[in-house]
Motif scaffolding. Structure first.
Motif, short mmCIF file in Angstrom:
data_model
loop_
_atom_site.label_atom_id
_atom_site.label_comp_id
_atom_site.label_asym_id
_atom_site.label_seq_id
_atom_site.Cartn_x
_atom_site.Cartn_y
_atom_site.Cartn_z
N MET A 140 55.14 -1.47 -36.09
CA MET A 140 53.77 -0.59 -35.07
C MET A 140 53.43 -1.79 -35.60
O MET A 140 52.50 -2.33 -36.37
N THR A 141 53.01 -2.16 -33.15
CA THR A 141 51.48 -3.03 -34.01
C THR A 141 50.14 -2.07 -32.92
O THR A 141 50.42 -2.05 -32.02
N HIS A 142 49.22 -1.91 -33.41
CA HIS A 142 47.88 -1.74 -32.68
C HIS A 142 46.92 -2.10 -32.48
O HIS A 142 46.68 -3.48 -33.62
N ILE A 143 45.68 -2.43 -31.88
CA ILE A 143 44.53 -2.95 -31.60
C ILE A 143 43.67 -2.54 -31.53
O ILE A 143 43.73 -1.19 -31.82
N ALA A 144 42.76 -2.26 -32.87
CA ALA A 144 42.09 -1.49 -33.45
C ALA A 144 40.63 -2.35 -33.44
O ALA A 144 40.08 -3.22 -33.19
N ILE A 145 39.85 -1.14 -32.26
CA ILE A 145 38.34 -1.18 -31.73
C ILE A 145 37.39 -1.11 -33.38
O ILE A 145 37.55 0.55 -32.92
N THR A 146 36.79 -1.39 -33.42
CA THR A 146 35.87 -0.63 -34.69
C THR A 146 34.27 -1.46 -34.84
O THR A 146 33.82 -2.10 -34.68
N ASN A 147 33.32 -0.11 -34.89
CA ASN A 147 31.87 0.19 -34.46
C ASN A 147 31.54 -0.23 -35.93
O ASN A 147 31.66 -0.10 -36.78
N TYR A 148 30.45 -0.61 -35.81
CA TYR A 148 29.34 -0.30 -37.19
C TYR A 148 28.89 -0.11 -37.05
O TYR A 148 28.08 0.30 -35.70
N PRO B 112 32.29 4.48 -40.88
CA PRO B 112 30.81 5.20 -40.20
C PRO B 112 30.58 4.93 -38.26
O PRO B 112 29.74 6.03 -38.49
N LYS B 113 31.45 4.73 -37.38
CA LYS B 113 30.45 4.98 -36.67
C LYS B 113 32.35 5.12 -35.86
O LYS B 113 32.13 4.49 -34.38
N GLY B 114 33.09 5.26 -36.07
CA GLY B 114 34.58 5.35 -35.41
C GLY B 114 35.78 4.38 -35.48
O GLY B 114 34.72 3.37 -35.05
N GLN B 115 36.37 4.54 -35.14
CA GLN B 115 37.66 4.04 -34.37
C GLN B 115 38.26 4.25 -33.06
O GLN B 115 38.46 5.38 -32.79
N VAL B 116 38.64 3.12 -32.81
CA VAL B 116 39.25 3.32 -31.35
C VAL B 116 41.26 2.25 -32.07
O VAL B 116 40.97 1.24 -32.14
N LEU B 117 42.29 2.79 -31.80
CA LEU B 117 43.46 2.24 -31.95
C LEU B 117 44.67 2.50 -30.36
O LEU B 117 44.51 3.80 -30.34
N LEU B 118 44.76 1.10 -29.84
CA LEU B 118 45.27 1.06 -29.07
C LEU B 118 46.86 0.85 -29.56
O LEU B 118 47.06 -0.41 -29.89
N VAL B 119 47.79 1.77 -29.38
CA VAL B 119 48.90 1.49 -29.87
C VAL B 119 49.92 0.27 -28.62
O VAL B 119 50.01 0.85 -27.71
#
Length: 157
Positions: free
Chosen positions: A127-135, A79-86
């Protein structure tokens, strides 16, 4: 006596060089693989190491997610997007109705809010990513149907 000391120092240096080399082997993993994620939201084997939890200072969470070859998320939204850093390997990111995009180590994927999408490893590499997920309120993800083998195979062509 000098010769024995030189031999001793040489042996000590060689031993330390070999020890350092062994310690440096297999150090590409920044974070541990983590705990396996549930099959109700993922196809294949995916693992999570939580890094940051939502709290009074952070309205997001962050985690390191490792996908083994062929593993991927279900279709889902944030609902507030996400950022993936591979940070390792190769995989794909796809928004519904658009072609899958290859992603690799060093890529950053900025996922818009409520965009229906999936992401995961390629058929041949992890594949590994850092997922930054907003609430938004207390919701950060809505899980949908699995990515079909047909959809996944099309991305891997």
């Amino acid at each position: 006596m000098k010769r024995i000391i030189v031999l001793f120092i040489t042996a000590l240096i060689l031993t330390n060089c070999n020890t350092k080399k062994e310690k440096n082997m297999n150090t590409t993993d920044i974070f541990p693989k983590g705990q396996q994620l549930p099959n109700e939201w993922f196809v294949g084997n995916a693992f999570l190491t939580p890094l940051v939890a939502q709290d009074k200072n952070n309205e997001f969470s962050a985690g390191s997610v490792t996908f083994e070859p062929n593993a991927r998320t279900n279709w889902h939204t944030h609902p507030k997007g996400q950022v993936l850093l591979v940070i390792e390997g190769n995989g794909f990111y796809q928004e519904k109705g658009k072609p899958a995009q290859p992603i690799k180590k060093g890529d950053v994927v900025n996922i818009p809010e409520n965009a229906e999408h999936w992401h995961g490893a390629s058929a041949t590499t992890q594949m590994t990513h850092i997922a930054i997920t907003n609430y938004k309120d207390d919701v950060q993800v809505t899980w949908l149907q699995p990515v079909t083998d047909e959809e996944y195979n099309e991305a891997n062509k």
